[in-house]
Enzyme design. Structure first.
Site, short mmCIF file in Angstrom:
data_model
loop_
_atom_site.label_atom_id
_atom_site.label_comp_id
_atom_site.label_asym_id
_atom_site.label_seq_id
_atom_site.Cartn_x
_atom_site.Cartn_y
_atom_site.Cartn_z
N ASN A 1 9.82 -4.54 7.05
CA ASN A 1 8.52 -4.24 6.46
C ASN A 1 8.24 -5.36 5.48
O ASN A 1 8.83 -5.43 4.42
CB ASN A 1 8.57 -2.88 5.75
CG ASN A 1 7.28 -2.59 4.99
OD1 ASN A 1 6.29 -3.32 5.11
ND2 ASN A 1 7.29 -1.53 4.19
N GLU B 1 4.75 3.47 -0.92
CA GLU B 1 3.83 2.63 -1.70
C GLU B 1 2.38 2.98 -1.38
O GLU B 1 1.51 2.93 -2.25
CB GLU B 1 4.14 1.14 -1.43
CG GLU B 1 5.44 0.73 -2.10
CD GLU B 1 6.21 -0.36 -1.38
OE1 GLU B 1 5.64 -1.04 -0.51
OE2 GLU B 1 7.41 -0.52 -1.69
N GLU C 1 13.22 7.03 3.34
CA GLU C 1 13.30 6.02 2.28
C GLU C 1 13.26 6.68 0.91
O GLU C 1 12.16 6.99 0.40
CB GLU C 1 12.12 5.04 2.39
CG GLU C 1 12.08 4.29 3.71
CD GLU C 1 11.31 2.99 3.58
OE1 GLU C 1 11.88 1.96 3.95
OE2 GLU C 1 10.16 3.00 3.10
P1 13P Z 1 13.57 -2.80 0.17
O1 13P Z 1 14.48 -3.03 1.36
O2 13P Z 1 13.02 -4.05 -0.40
O3 13P Z 1 14.22 -1.88 -0.83
O4 13P Z 1 12.29 -2.01 0.73
C1 13P Z 1 12.48 -0.87 1.50
C2 13P Z 1 11.20 -0.46 2.06
O5 13P Z 1 10.32 0.02 1.36
C3 13P Z 1 10.98 -0.67 3.49
O6 13P Z 1 9.84 -0.01 3.93
#
Ligand code: 13P
Length: 249
Positions: free
Chosen positions: A9, A96, A166
């Site tokens: 991502n 997010e 997540e």
């Molecule tokens: P990180 O691997 O940077 O912690 O991000 C995870 C994420 O939000 C993938 O969608």
């Protein structure tokens, strides 16, 4: 046996020309036919990215999509805009987007249904905050997110879906969940899918872990019985992503 799916991502990183450069750099590093490899890139990078991965094992995904077909929705991307250029996956309901862009479980459900209608595989995100984990309501919260996300989704569609667990406290913090913590929630998600549908659907659906996945944490996480790969943020923009994709080599 479920095939692992490892997706990057990119979030709001890389201009179109930088995207092509990064894909060229990562192409040879992410060659692994044992797993499905997906790069989810910013909307403006989708066209050159699809072109750049032609003839490789990489599929391109979007990071968001709207749930209407077309019309007066300034700034949004319609599902047929994605299929028209060959996009196969779309991330739905990333934390997010829920935090900064007012996505709710209800809009997530609408987008999931719309993605399936267009033959796009949704990567459906769920996850708890640190407060929720400390309150001991992680599993209840995730079950609610999953139940709403899958409203009116058929079993045949659900079998094709990808869920990304997540934990919000692990995203971009370098604080990866332990493999036991991640497995506990991914197993609970699979059980929840089994309750909504049946055993066959629960066995077929793929569940990723996401949150500070790195080349060093990936092998142990992906070895867990209910973790079918990862959704990788920061590390997907670096050569390290090749090591994550080749965690089994
Ligand atoms: P990180 O691997 O940077 O912690 O991000 C995870 C994420 O939000 C993938 O969608």
């Amino acid at each position: 046996m479920r095939k692992k799916i490892i997706a990057g991502n990119w979030k709001m990183n890389k201009t179109p020309s930088e995207a092509v450069k990064l894909i060229e750099e990562l192409k040879p590093l992410v060659a692994n036919d044992d797993v499905d490899v997906v790069f989810c890139v910013p909307a403006i990078d989708l066209v050159p990215a699809v072109e750049a991965v032609k003839g490789t094992n990489i599929q391109i995904g979007a990071e968001n999509m709207y749930y209407q077909e077309s019309g007066a929705y300034t700034g949004e991307i319609a599902p047929n805009m994605l299929t028209d250029i060959g996009v196969k996956y779309v991330i739905i309901g990333h934390s997010e987007r829920r935090e900064y862009f007012a996505e709710t479980d209800e809009t997530v459900n609408k987008k999931v249904l719309k993605a399936f209608e267009h033959g796009i595989t949704p990567i459906i995100c769920c996850g708890e905050s640190l407060t929720q984990r400390e309150q001991g309501i992680t599993i209840d919260w995730i079950r609610q997110q999953i139940k709403i996300a899958f409203l009116n989704v058929t079993a045949d569609q659900a079998k094709e879906a990808v869920i990304a667990y997540e934990p919000i406290w692990a995203i971009g913090t370098g604080k990866v969940a332990t493999s036991a913590q991640a497995e506990e929630v991914c197993a609970a998600i699979r059980a929840c899918i089994g309750e909504i549908y049946d055993e066959a659907t629960a066995e077929a659906i793929r569940i990723q872990y996401g949150g500070s996945v790195s080349a060093s944490s990936a092998p142990e996480l992906f070895a867990m019985p209910d973790i079918d790969g990862g959704l990788v943020g920061g590390a997907s923009l670096k050569p390290d992503f090749g090591k994550i994709v080749n965690y089994n080599k």
